[in-house]
Motif scaffolding. Sequence first.
Motif, PDB file in Angstrom:
ATOM      1  N   LEU A   1      14.417   0.144  27.850  1.00  0.00           N
ATOM      2  CA  LEU A   1      14.019   1.532  27.352  1.00  0.00           C
ATOM      3  C   LEU A   1      15.445   2.172  27.168  1.00  0.00           C
ATOM      4  O   LEU A   1      16.418   2.176  28.132  1.00  0.00           O
ATOM      5  N   VAL A   2      15.464   3.221  26.158  1.00  0.00           N
ATOM      6  CA  VAL A   2      16.537   4.019  26.116  1.00  0.00           C
ATOM      7  C   VAL A   2      16.202   5.359  25.789  1.00  0.00           C
ATOM      8  O   VAL A   2      15.204   5.791  25.333  1.00  0.00           O
ATOM      9  N   ASP A   3      16.906   6.410  26.187  1.00  0.00           N
ATOM     10  CA  ASP A   3      16.883   7.744  26.128  1.00  0.00           C
ATOM     11  C   ASP A   3      18.011   7.847  24.799  1.00  0.00           C
ATOM     12  O   ASP A   3      19.122   7.832  25.257  1.00  0.00           O
ATOM     13  N   PRO A   4      17.477   8.287  23.632  1.00  0.00           N
ATOM     14  CA  PRO A   4      18.337   8.760  22.401  1.00  0.00           C
ATOM     15  C   PRO A   4      19.266   9.850  22.942  1.00  0.00           C
ATOM     16  O   PRO A   4      20.448   9.715  22.229  1.00  0.00           O
ATOM     17  N   ALA A   5      19.096  10.694  23.871  1.00  0.00           N
ATOM     18  CA  ALA A   5      20.174  11.706  24.314  1.00  0.00           C
ATOM     19  C   ALA A   5      21.382  11.153  25.030  1.00  0.00           C
ATOM     20  O   ALA A   5      22.106  11.958  25.377  1.00  0.00           O
TER      21      ALA A   5
ATOM     22  N   HIS B   1      18.890   2.378  31.651  1.00  0.00           N
ATOM     23  CA  HIS B   1      19.709   3.256  32.819  1.00  0.00           C
ATOM     24  C   HIS B   1      18.867   3.998  33.498  1.00  0.00           C
ATOM     25  O   HIS B   1      17.549   4.232  33.396  1.00  0.00           O
ATOM     26  N   PHE B   2      19.577   4.708  34.272  1.00  0.00           N
ATOM     27  CA  PHE B   2      19.101   5.604  35.283  1.00  0.00           C
ATOM     28  C   PHE B   2      18.248   6.792  34.786  1.00  0.00           C
ATOM     29  O   PHE B   2      18.682   7.408  33.792  1.00  0.00           O
ATOM     30  N   GLY B   3      17.016   6.848  35.195  1.00  0.00           N
ATOM     31  CA  GLY B   3      16.206   8.095  34.749  1.00  0.00           C
ATOM     32  C   GLY B   3      15.571   8.042  33.358  1.00  0.00           C
ATOM     33  O   GLY B   3      15.125   9.079  32.754  1.00  0.00           O
ATOM     34  N   VAL B   4      15.344   6.633  32.621  1.00  0.00           N
ATOM     35  CA  VAL B   4      14.974   6.804  31.488  1.00  0.00           C
ATOM     36  C   VAL B   4      13.266   6.555  31.637  1.00  0.00           C
ATOM     37  O   VAL B   4      12.751   6.503  30.477  1.00  0.00           O
ATOM     38  N   GLY B   5      12.797   6.281  32.589  1.00  0.00           N
ATOM     39  CA  GLY B   5      11.449   6.105  32.568  1.00  0.00           C
ATOM     40  C   GLY B   5      10.699   4.814  32.873  1.00  0.00           C
ATOM     41  O   GLY B   5       9.651   4.434  32.500  1.00  0.00           O
ATOM     42  N   LYS B   6      11.515   3.995  33.657  1.00  0.00           N
ATOM     43  CA  LYS B   6      10.912   2.502  33.969  1.00  0.00           C
ATOM     44  C   LYS B   6       9.646   2.551  34.766  1.00  0.00           C
ATOM     45  O   LYS B   6       8.926   1.897  34.482  1.00  0.00           O
TER      46      LYS B   6
ATOM     47  N   PHE C   1      12.446  11.884  25.555  1.00  0.00           N
ATOM     48  CA  PHE C   1      12.181  12.976  26.193  1.00  0.00           C
ATOM     49  C   PHE C   1      12.104  14.426  25.458  1.00  0.00           C
ATOM     50  O   PHE C   1      11.725  15.474  26.160  1.00  0.00           O
ATOM     51  N   ASP C   2      12.521  14.497  24.174  1.00  0.00           N
ATOM     52  CA  ASP C   2      12.485  15.682  23.489  1.00  0.00           C
ATOM     53  C   ASP C   2      11.671  15.207  22.215  1.00  0.00           C
ATOM     54  O   ASP C   2      12.354  14.701  21.205  1.00  0.00           O
ATOM     55  N   PRO C   3      10.270  15.480  22.364  1.00  0.00           N
ATOM     56  CA  PRO C   3       9.603  15.178  20.915  1.00  0.00           C
ATOM     57  C   PRO C   3      10.089  15.921  19.607  1.00  0.00           C
ATOM     58  O   PRO C   3       9.624  15.307  18.429  1.00  0.00           O
ATOM     59  N   SER C   4      10.827  16.752  19.587  1.00  0.00           N
ATOM     60  CA  SER C   4      11.162  17.429  18.327  1.00  0.00           C
ATOM     61  C   SER C   4      12.364  16.741  17.823  1.00  0.00           C
ATOM     62  O   SER C   4      12.840  17.162  16.666  1.00  0.00           O
TER      63      SER C   4
END
Length: 199
Positions: free
Chosen positions: A119-123, A31-36, A149-152
């Motif tokens: 690629l997916v962003d879990p948030a 999706h948009f802005g995920v880091g491709k 994007f949030d290593p924590s």
Amino acid sequence: MDSTRFSADRPAATYLPAGVRRAVKIVVVGHFGVGKTTFIGSLSEIEPLRTEERMTAASAPVDDLSGAGSKETTTVALDFGRITLSDELVLYLFGTPGQQRFVQLWEDMTVGALGALLLVDPARLEATFPVIDLVESFGLEYAVAVNSFDPSVRYEASEIREALDLLPDTPVVHCDARDVASSAEALMELVRHLLSRTG
């Protein structure tokens, strides 16, 4: 696939070795802005081709920037990178644009592709479902790379699999698209999956 070919100090080869006889195409989707764009840039042995444009106020009604941080540019056609895997084999990476209004470009980009790395962003998992639908509609085998994007905050692969309703044999791996070794491992996971499906 030899992971040493992805070292950070790899030489920047502009031209293919004369012996290369086979090319493999992989699409990098998400999706948009995920880091491709970042993912392809971290792996490509050549200066990647990028078709990024500055985002303007005109795109505000159609591009959801929530969760995308300080993103100021967006891919409007494709990203392109290259990895020479051996003296005879080269891998081409094609990154798709993430917004729905560019979906018509997918058809040409997926022709001849061996598979897709999703690629997916879990948030922002909800934004992944339309991408999965597209990948599956083109009949592509795929692996999932969780680019957090949030290593924590780290979710187990089983949690991602359940949240996305993935088939049991769909690989799920964590990665950092900025890191060469991490990106290479995600790509190798896809290749291992593709080999298992053809073997």
